[in-house]
Design a protein around this motif. Structure first.
Motif, PDB file in Angstrom:
ATOM      1  N   CYS A 175       0.946  -1.291   0.117  1.00 27.18           N
ATOM      2  CA  CYS A 175      -0.010   0.054  -0.125  1.00 27.18           C
ATOM      3  C   CYS A 175       0.647   1.367  -0.031  1.00 27.18           C
ATOM      4  CB  CYS A 175      -0.852  -0.164   1.203  1.00 27.18           C
ATOM      5  SG  CYS A 175      -1.794  -1.556   1.375  1.00 27.18           S
ATOM      6  N   ARG A 176       0.197   2.231  -0.538  1.00 23.30           N
ATOM      7  CA  ARG A 176       0.669   3.696  -0.648  1.00 23.30           C
ATOM      8  C   ARG A 176      -0.176   4.478   0.050  1.00 23.30           C
ATOM      9  NH1 ARG A 176       3.451   0.679  -3.962  1.00 23.30           N
ATOM     10  NH2 ARG A 176       5.427   1.279  -4.609  1.00 23.30           N
ATOM     11  N   ILE A 177      -0.063   5.704   0.310  1.00 20.47           N
ATOM     12  CA  ILE A 177      -0.880   6.863   0.625  1.00 20.47           C
ATOM     13  C   ILE A 177      -1.010   7.840  -0.642  1.00 20.47           C
ATOM     14  CG2 ILE A 177      -1.374   8.822   2.225  1.00 20.47           C
ATOM     15  CD1 ILE A 177      -1.246   5.990   3.607  1.00 20.47           C
ATOM     16  N   ALA A 178      -2.275   7.943  -0.990  1.00 21.23           N
ATOM     17  CA  ALA A 178      -2.782   8.795  -2.155  1.00 21.23           C
ATOM     18  C   ALA A 178      -3.633   9.874  -1.740  1.00 21.23           C
ATOM     19  CB  ALA A 178      -3.077   7.868  -3.244  1.00 21.23           C
ATOM     20  N   GLN A 179      -3.852  10.656  -2.984  1.00 18.84           N
ATOM     21  CA  GLN A 179      -5.040  11.492  -2.733  1.00 18.84           C
ATOM     22  C   GLN A 179      -5.856  11.619  -4.138  1.00 18.84           C
ATOM     23  OE1 GLN A 179      -3.052  15.464  -2.078  1.00 18.84           O
ATOM     24  NE2 GLN A 179      -2.749  15.899  -4.019  1.00 18.84           N
ATOM     25  N   VAL A 180      -7.135  12.206  -3.938  1.00 14.10           N
ATOM     26  CA  VAL A 180      -7.753  12.543  -4.924  1.00 14.10           C
ATOM     27  C   VAL A 180      -8.550  13.434  -4.775  1.00 14.10           C
ATOM     28  CG1 VAL A 180      -9.844  10.941  -4.297  1.00 14.10           C
ATOM     29  CG2 VAL A 180      -9.522  11.496  -6.707  1.00 14.10           C
ATOM     30  N   SER A 181      -9.454  14.189  -5.872  1.00 15.40           N
ATOM     31  CA  SER A 181     -10.344  15.349  -5.574  1.00 15.40           C
ATOM     32  C   SER A 181     -11.372  14.966  -5.316  1.00 15.40           C
ATOM     33  CB  SER A 181     -10.102  16.109  -6.945  1.00 15.40           C
ATOM     34  OG  SER A 181     -11.466  16.886  -6.898  1.00 15.40           O
ATOM     35  N   PRO A 182     -12.344  15.575  -4.498  1.00 15.07           N
ATOM     36  CA  PRO A 182     -13.516  15.316  -3.870  1.00 15.07           C
ATOM     37  C   PRO A 182     -14.495  15.090  -5.388  1.00 15.07           C
ATOM     38  CG  PRO A 182     -12.831  17.103  -2.899  1.00 15.07           C
ATOM     39  CD  PRO A 182     -11.882  17.054  -3.647  1.00 15.07           C
ATOM     40  N   GLU A 183     -14.045  15.578  -6.277  1.00  8.68           N
ATOM     41  CA  GLU A 183     -14.848  15.410  -7.463  1.00  8.68           C
ATOM     42  C   GLU A 183     -14.329  13.934  -8.339  1.00  8.68           C
ATOM     43  OE1 GLU A 183     -17.582  17.292  -7.604  1.00  8.68           O
ATOM     44  OE2 GLU A 183     -16.589  18.141  -5.953  1.00  8.68           O
ATOM     45  N   GLY A 184     -13.523  13.349  -7.875  1.00  9.55           N
ATOM     46  CA  GLY A 184     -12.754  12.412  -8.523  1.00  9.55           C
ATOM     47  C   GLY A 184     -11.811  12.740  -9.415  1.00  9.55           C
ATOM     48  N   GLY A 185     -11.132  11.920 -10.394  1.00 13.72           N
ATOM     49  CA  GLY A 185     -10.357  12.253 -11.111  1.00 13.72           C
ATOM     50  C   GLY A 185      -8.989  11.559 -11.006  1.00 13.72           C
ATOM     51  N   ALA A 186      -7.744  12.257 -11.404  1.00 15.79           N
ATOM     52  CA  ALA A 186      -6.412  11.460 -11.253  1.00 15.79           C
ATOM     53  C   ALA A 186      -6.110  11.289  -9.773  1.00 15.79           C
ATOM     54  CB  ALA A 186      -5.495  12.415 -12.010  1.00 15.79           C
TER      55      ALA A 186
END
Length: 158
Positions: free
Chosen positions: A59-70
């Motif tokens: 596992c890794r820590i990641a982020q995404v916009s609250p609208e989805g996307g990359a």
């Protein structure tokens, strides 16, 4: 939400009234343990990058916009799970099999702050980070001071 039969987990958001469900991630493997950034501009989560959700290998820590996307990976460390974000949004904390780490919330070099620690959570002012640890067979609650970079034990069952 996920499909246990396939081991797929994606992140969704939904309005308080139950309307407006939207899928944020594809759930290619396991995307879970989401935490909202205090600014509301992103969701940080643990992301499995293999088909096996073994935190020591995947596992890794990641982020995404609250609208989805990359999806943007914030860590390259394998085994990064259970993210938390400081109340100011300045720092992230997460666990690996080695312990609790912090890093600037937009990415950077992780710093090991508690060898053998797990389940870190920031204090309401963001100045301290509480975590669990074991001393032999005795569980402990410890606190790491973000400014002085020192830890202290606040509870031990021994």
């Amino acid at each position: 939400m996920g499909d246990d039969s396939l081991g797929l987990y994606a992140l969704f958001k939904i309005g308080f009234d139950g309307d407006g469900i939207a899928q944020l991630t594809s759930g290619s493997f396991a995307e879970q343990e989401p935490v909202w950034d205090p600014s509301g501009t992103r969701v940080v989560f643990s992301r499995a990058t293999t088909g096996d959700y073994d935190p020591s290998a995947c596992c890794r820590i990641a982020q995404v916009s609250p609208e989805g996307g990359a999806i943007v990976n914030l860590t390259s460390a394998i085994g990064a799970v259970r993210p938390d974000i400081s109340p100011t949004g300045s720092y992230l904390a997460f666990d690996t099999p080695k312990g609790v780490w912090t890093l600037p919330s937009l990415g950077g070099t992780p710093i090991l702050v508690a060898s053998g620690g797990w389940d870190a959570a920031f204090s309401p002012d963001g100045m301290e980070l509480a975590y669990l640890k074991r001393s032999g067979s005795s569980p402990q609650i410890c606190v790491f001071a973000m400014i002085s970079r020192t830890s202290r034990t606040v509870y031990s069952s021994a």
